[in-house]
Each structure stands twice: as structure tokens, then as C-alpha cells.
Design an enzyme around this catalytic site. Sequence first.
Site, mmCIF file in Angstrom:
data_model
loop_
_atom_site.group_PDB
_atom_site.id
_atom_site.type_symbol
_atom_site.label_atom_id
_atom_site.label_comp_id
_atom_site.label_asym_id
_atom_site.label_seq_id
_atom_site.Cartn_x
_atom_site.Cartn_y
_atom_site.Cartn_z
ATOM 1 N N CYS A 20 0.891 -1.618 0.287
ATOM 2 C CA CYS A 20 -0.018 -0.004 0.279
ATOM 3 C C CYS A 20 0.702 1.191 -0.191
ATOM 4 O O CYS A 20 2.002 1.449 -1.170
ATOM 5 C CB CYS A 20 -0.715 0.320 0.796
ATOM 6 S SG CYS A 20 -0.202 -0.090 2.636
ATOM 7 N N ASN A 23 2.555 1.502 4.304
ATOM 8 C CA ASN A 23 2.360 -0.392 5.006
ATOM 9 C C ASN A 23 2.295 0.357 6.354
ATOM 10 O O ASN A 23 3.077 -0.663 7.711
ATOM 11 C CB ASN A 23 4.206 -0.148 5.246
ATOM 12 C CG ASN A 23 4.299 -1.486 5.075
ATOM 13 O OD1 ASN A 23 5.428 -1.496 5.465
ATOM 14 N ND2 ASN A 23 3.867 -2.952 5.636
ATOM 15 N N CYS A 25 -1.730 0.541 7.397
ATOM 16 C CA CYS A 25 -2.867 0.558 7.194
ATOM 17 C C CYS A 25 -3.075 -0.973 6.524
ATOM 18 O O CYS A 25 -3.131 -2.371 7.032
ATOM 19 C CB CYS A 25 -3.414 1.429 6.721
ATOM 20 S SG CYS A 25 -3.938 3.066 7.861
ATOM 21 N N ARG A 26 -3.802 -0.511 5.303
ATOM 22 C CA ARG A 26 -3.812 -1.315 4.536
ATOM 23 C C ARG A 26 -3.126 -2.960 4.552
ATOM 24 O O ARG A 26 -3.477 -3.918 4.799
ATOM 25 C CB ARG A 26 -4.379 -1.242 3.195
ATOM 26 C CG ARG A 26 -5.586 0.005 3.345
ATOM 27 C CD ARG A 26 -5.660 0.603 2.009
ATOM 28 N NE ARG A 26 -4.936 1.702 1.980
ATOM 29 C CZ ARG A 26 -4.213 1.893 0.214
ATOM 30 N NH1 ARG A 26 -5.142 2.501 -0.366
ATOM 31 N NH2 ARG A 26 -3.297 3.105 0.325
ATOM 32 N N SER A 27 -2.269 -2.744 3.697
ATOM 33 C CA SER A 27 -0.889 -4.124 3.479
ATOM 34 C C SER A 27 -0.633 -4.632 4.698
ATOM 35 O O SER A 27 -0.547 -5.367 4.596
ATOM 36 C CB SER A 27 0.298 -3.537 2.819
ATOM 37 O OG SER A 27 1.419 -2.831 3.638
ATOM 38 N N ASP A 137 -8.067 3.509 0.316
ATOM 39 C CA ASP A 137 -7.428 4.133 1.812
ATOM 40 C C ASP A 137 -7.905 5.009 2.738
ATOM 41 O O ASP A 137 -8.834 5.731 2.843
ATOM 42 C CB ASP A 137 -6.530 5.293 1.013
ATOM 43 C CG ASP A 137 -5.765 5.554 2.386
ATOM 44 O OD1 ASP A 137 -5.777 5.542 3.091
ATOM 45 O OD2 ASP A 137 -4.354 7.089 1.512
HETATM 46 P P1 4NP Z 1 -1.364 2.909 3.860
HETATM 47 O O1 4NP Z 1 -2.881 4.371 4.220
HETATM 48 O O2 4NP Z 1 -1.553 3.390 3.077
HETATM 49 O O3 4NP Z 1 -3.129 2.007 3.839
HETATM 50 O O4 4NP Z 1 -0.675 2.324 4.747
HETATM 51 C C1 4NP Z 1 -1.546 5.194 4.919
HETATM 52 C C2 4NP Z 1 -1.090 6.095 5.464
HETATM 53 C C3 4NP Z 1 0.015 7.393 5.787
HETATM 54 C C4 4NP Z 1 0.025 7.883 4.969
HETATM 55 C C5 4NP Z 1 -1.665 7.642 3.785
HETATM 56 C C6 4NP Z 1 -2.127 6.533 3.450
HETATM 57 N N1 4NP Z 1 0.259 9.091 5.157
HETATM 58 O O5 4NP Z 1 -0.243 10.075 3.683
HETATM 59 O O6 4NP Z 1 0.643 9.140 5.547
#
Ligand code: 4NP
Length: 172
Positions: A20, A23, A25-27, A137
Site C-alpha cells: 500500500c 505500510n 494500514c492496508r498492507s 485508503d
Molecule cells: P496505507 O495508509 O497506505 O494503507 O498504510 C496510509 C498511511 C499513511 C499515509 C497515507 C495512507 N500518509 O499519508 O502518511
Amino acid sequence: MTASRNDRPVRKSVKVLFVCLGNICRSPMAEGIFRHLLRQASLDDRVKIDSAGTHAYHVDEPPDARAQAALDQRGIDISTLRGRKVTPTDIEIFDYVLAMDRENLKNLMAICPPGAASKIRLFMEYASNCSEQEVPDPYFGDSGGFDRVFDLIEDAASGLLADIRARYHLTA
Ligand code: 4NP
């Protein structure tokens, strides 16, 4: 890859990488949920899994507290995972490189070594009970978004396990 049985390559292990943006949340949620599924199927020593982000914002950080809470509710602990950034070598090493959304897919394609692009897919291609093609997201939303992410990942994870079983003959 060695011999073939029923046209499937015989393998001791298959490697899956979930990707993702951050790294956190989703992954890592996909990593935890898929590991849980593999344990239930007694395949956790046959399918090696990891997760990574396309950006380095959260390197060495644990998963987001909301992601941990969504999985804790289902008895899955991802507290020991730590963020890392995906590399071109990852795409060479892993058999499946699964992007949570199209932006992640585009960023993976941009660093993909020659000949490896077919390993990079949208994770939601493996889902069968919903029409979503991306895992949204949840970072800037509320905790309900994490429950929705859980359901989408759980759906795609079952299809992914079925695909691995169909494509590979896993052997000791
Ligand atoms: P992820 O979510 O891609 O599912 O881990 C996010 C985590 C952090 C951010 C964006 C999406 N950020 O902008 O810091």
C-alpha cells in the site's frame, strides 16, 4: 520451480507481498489477515508473506492504532510488524506483488525490473463477494473505514489462497 504435477509447478513455498502507500494500514492488515487464514489452513510454513509501502513516510513504525484495533477485535495481533519501503528486488523475489489500489500499482510498475510486471496485480482481483477493485485508503477517515477494509481484505484473501492452491503444488 522443479518438476510439475497436474501441470502445476511443485514448490516448497510461495511468496506473497502486500503493498500500500504507507505500510501502516492496508498492507499490514492484509498481512495479518492472510497469515491468520494460512494458519487455519496449516499452510503458514508454505506461503511466506510480507508487506511494504510505496513511500517511506512510516518506515520502522508499527501499524496504525486503528488498524491494530480492527484486527484485535478478530483475535489477530499485528503489533510487532514494522513499516518498510518496497524495492525493485522485492518484485524479483516475491511470486505475488499485490497492490491495494491503482496508485500503488502504478508506483510498483514504475520500479519493476524487466520481465516481472506480471507478478504485480491489484489485490481485489481475487475478491468474489464484492465489486470493489481497490481497497480504499482508510488513513484520513474514521475507524469505520478500517472495518470496511477488513471485510474487503478478508474476501480477497480467500480468493488469493484458492489461486495459490490452483497454481502451485505445495510440497514438503
Ligand atoms: P496505507 O495508509 O497506505 O494503507 O498504510 C496510509 C498511511 C499513511 C499515509 C497515507 C495512507 N500518509 O499519508 O502518511
